[in-house]
Write an enzyme that holds these catalytic residues in place. Structure first.
Site, PDB file in Angstrom:
ATOM      1  CB  CYS A   7     -75.260 -18.648  -0.856  1.00 34.90           C
ATOM      2  SG  CYS A   7     -74.337 -20.135  -0.510  1.00 34.90           S
ATOM      3  CB  CYS A  79     -75.557 -14.092  -3.357  1.00 34.10           C
ATOM      4  SG  CYS A  79     -77.109 -14.865  -3.289  1.00 34.10           S
ATOM      5  CB  CYS A  86     -79.873 -13.641  -4.290  1.00 39.18           C
ATOM      6  SG  CYS A  86     -78.526 -12.851  -3.432  1.00 39.18           S
TER       7      CYS A  86
END
Length: 140
Positions: A7, A79, A86
Protein backbone atom coordinates in the site's frame (compact mmCIF):
# COMPACT_ATOMS: atom_id res chain seq x y z
CA UNK A 1 4.85 -19.49 -0.65
CA UNK A 2 5.95 -15.86 -0.46
CA UNK A 3 3.43 -12.99 -0.38
CA UNK A 4 4.10 -9.25 -0.36
CA UNK A 5 1.23 -6.90 0.53
CA UNK A 6 1.61 -3.33 -0.71
CA UNK A 7 0.00 0.00 0.00
CA UNK A 8 1.15 3.57 0.26
CA UNK A 9 1.96 4.12 3.94
CA UNK A 10 2.34 0.51 5.19
CA UNK A 11 0.85 1.52 8.53
CA UNK A 12 -2.74 0.26 8.48
CA UNK A 13 -4.47 -1.85 5.79
CA UNK A 14 -1.41 -3.73 4.57
CA UNK A 15 -0.43 -4.43 8.17
CA UNK A 16 -3.88 -5.82 9.02
CA UNK A 17 -3.85 -7.96 5.84
CA UNK A 18 -0.35 -9.19 6.75
CA UNK A 19 -1.59 -10.17 10.22
CA UNK A 20 -4.63 -12.00 8.90
CA UNK A 21 -2.83 -13.91 6.16
CA UNK A 22 -0.12 -15.02 8.58
CA UNK A 23 -2.81 -16.12 11.07
CA UNK A 24 -4.45 -18.34 8.43
CA UNK A 25 -1.25 -20.27 7.73
CA UNK A 26 2.04 -19.92 9.62
CA UNK A 27 3.90 -21.58 6.72
CA UNK A 28 3.32 -18.64 4.37
CA UNK A 29 6.09 -16.05 4.27
CA UNK A 30 4.16 -12.78 4.49
CA UNK A 31 5.67 -9.31 4.22
CA UNK A 32 4.15 -5.87 3.80
CA UNK A 33 5.57 -2.63 2.49
CA UNK A 34 4.67 0.82 1.22
CA UNK A 35 5.80 3.20 -1.47
CA UNK A 36 5.81 5.97 1.12
CA UNK A 37 6.23 3.89 4.27
CA UNK A 38 5.42 5.92 7.36
CA UNK A 39 7.93 4.08 9.52
CA UNK A 40 5.31 3.36 12.17
CA UNK A 41 2.10 1.41 12.64
CA UNK A 42 -1.29 3.04 13.01
CA UNK A 43 -2.18 2.60 16.69
CA UNK A 44 -5.88 2.08 15.93
CA UNK A 45 -5.02 -0.71 13.47
CA UNK A 46 -2.94 -2.40 16.17
CA UNK A 47 -5.81 -1.96 18.64
CA UNK A 48 -8.56 -3.45 16.45
CA UNK A 49 -6.36 -6.42 15.53
CA UNK A 50 -5.54 -7.04 19.22
CA UNK A 51 -9.27 -7.13 19.93
CA UNK A 52 -9.50 -10.32 17.86
CA UNK A 53 -6.30 -11.88 19.14
CA UNK A 54 -3.87 -10.94 16.35
CA UNK A 55 -0.83 -8.98 17.53
CA UNK A 56 0.72 -6.86 14.78
CA UNK A 57 2.48 -4.50 17.19
CA UNK A 58 5.92 -5.93 16.35
CA UNK A 59 5.50 -5.47 12.58
CA UNK A 60 7.65 -2.82 10.93
CA UNK A 61 6.58 -0.25 8.37
CA UNK A 62 8.98 -0.87 5.50
CA UNK A 63 9.69 0.74 2.16
CA UNK A 64 8.96 -1.33 -0.92
CA UNK A 65 12.60 -0.72 -1.91
CA UNK A 66 13.59 -3.31 0.70
CA UNK A 67 11.91 -6.08 -1.32
CA UNK A 68 12.57 -5.18 -4.97
CA UNK A 69 15.27 -7.78 -5.60
CA UNK A 70 13.30 -10.73 -4.25
CA UNK A 71 11.04 -13.38 -5.84
CA UNK A 72 7.34 -13.41 -4.93
CA UNK A 73 4.49 -15.83 -5.53
CA UNK A 74 1.96 -13.04 -4.99
CA UNK A 75 2.17 -9.27 -4.73
CA UNK A 76 -1.15 -7.84 -3.56
CA UNK A 77 -2.09 -4.16 -3.47
CA UNK A 78 -4.71 -3.09 -0.93
CA UNK A 79 -5.30 0.62 -1.60
CA UNK A 80 -8.93 1.43 -2.13
CA UNK A 81 -10.52 4.55 -3.47
CA UNK A 82 -10.18 6.28 -6.78
CA UNK A 83 -8.27 9.12 -5.09
CA UNK A 84 -5.50 6.78 -4.07
CA UNK A 85 -2.74 5.58 -6.33
CA UNK A 86 -1.83 1.96 -5.75
CA UNK A 87 1.86 1.29 -5.86
CA UNK A 88 3.32 -0.63 -8.77
CA UNK A 89 5.82 -3.34 -8.02
CA UNK A 90 8.45 -4.14 -10.58
CA UNK A 91 10.17 -7.37 -9.78
CA UNK A 92 10.07 -11.14 -10.05
CA UNK A 93 6.38 -11.81 -9.36
CA UNK A 94 4.31 -14.84 -10.37
CA UNK A 95 0.90 -13.26 -9.63
CA UNK A 96 -0.17 -9.65 -9.09
CA UNK A 97 -3.54 -9.00 -7.47
CA UNK A 98 -5.50 -6.04 -6.20
CA UNK A 99 -7.82 -6.43 -3.22
CA UNK A 100 -8.83 -2.86 -2.39
CA UNK A 101 -10.10 -1.42 0.88
CA UNK A 102 -11.03 2.03 2.16
CA UNK A 103 -8.40 3.68 4.35
CA UNK A 104 -9.89 3.96 7.85
CA UNK A 105 -7.12 6.35 8.89
CA UNK A 106 -8.86 8.96 6.73
CA UNK A 107 -12.15 8.65 8.66
CA UNK A 108 -13.40 11.92 10.14
CA UNK A 109 -15.94 12.33 12.90
CA UNK A 110 -16.53 11.18 16.44
CA UNK A 111 -14.19 8.71 18.12
CA UNK A 112 -16.98 6.12 17.91
CA UNK A 113 -17.40 6.63 14.16
CA UNK A 114 -13.66 6.47 13.51
CA UNK A 115 -13.34 3.23 15.47
CA UNK A 116 -16.37 1.81 13.65
CA UNK A 117 -14.55 2.48 10.37
CA UNK A 118 -11.46 0.65 11.64
CA UNK A 119 -13.66 -2.30 12.67
CA UNK A 120 -15.48 -2.32 9.33
CA UNK A 121 -12.30 -2.23 7.26
CA UNK A 122 -10.60 -4.81 9.50
CA UNK A 123 -13.51 -7.19 8.97
CA UNK A 124 -13.53 -6.55 5.20
CA UNK A 125 -9.79 -7.28 5.07
CA UNK A 126 -10.31 -10.51 7.00
CA UNK A 127 -13.03 -11.63 4.57
CA UNK A 128 -11.11 -10.56 1.46
CA UNK A 129 -7.87 -12.22 2.49
CA UNK A 130 -9.57 -15.38 3.71
CA UNK A 131 -11.21 -15.70 0.29
CA UNK A 132 -7.80 -15.10 -1.34
CA UNK A 133 -6.24 -17.72 0.94
CA UNK A 134 -8.94 -20.31 0.19
CA UNK A 135 -8.82 -19.79 -3.58
CA UNK A 136 -5.10 -19.29 -4.14
CA UNK A 137 -3.10 -20.94 -1.39
CA UNK A 138 -5.06 -23.58 0.53
CA UNK A 139 -6.37 -25.27 -2.60
CA UNK A 140 -3.10 -24.91 -4.53
Amino acid sequence: MRVLILCTGNSCRSQMAHGFLQSFDKNIEVYSAGTEASGKLNTKAVEVMNEIGIDISQHSSDSVQKYLGEKWDFVITVCGGANEACPAFIGDVKHRLHIGFDDPSHAVGSDEFIMSEFHRVRDEIKDGFYKFYQENIKEA
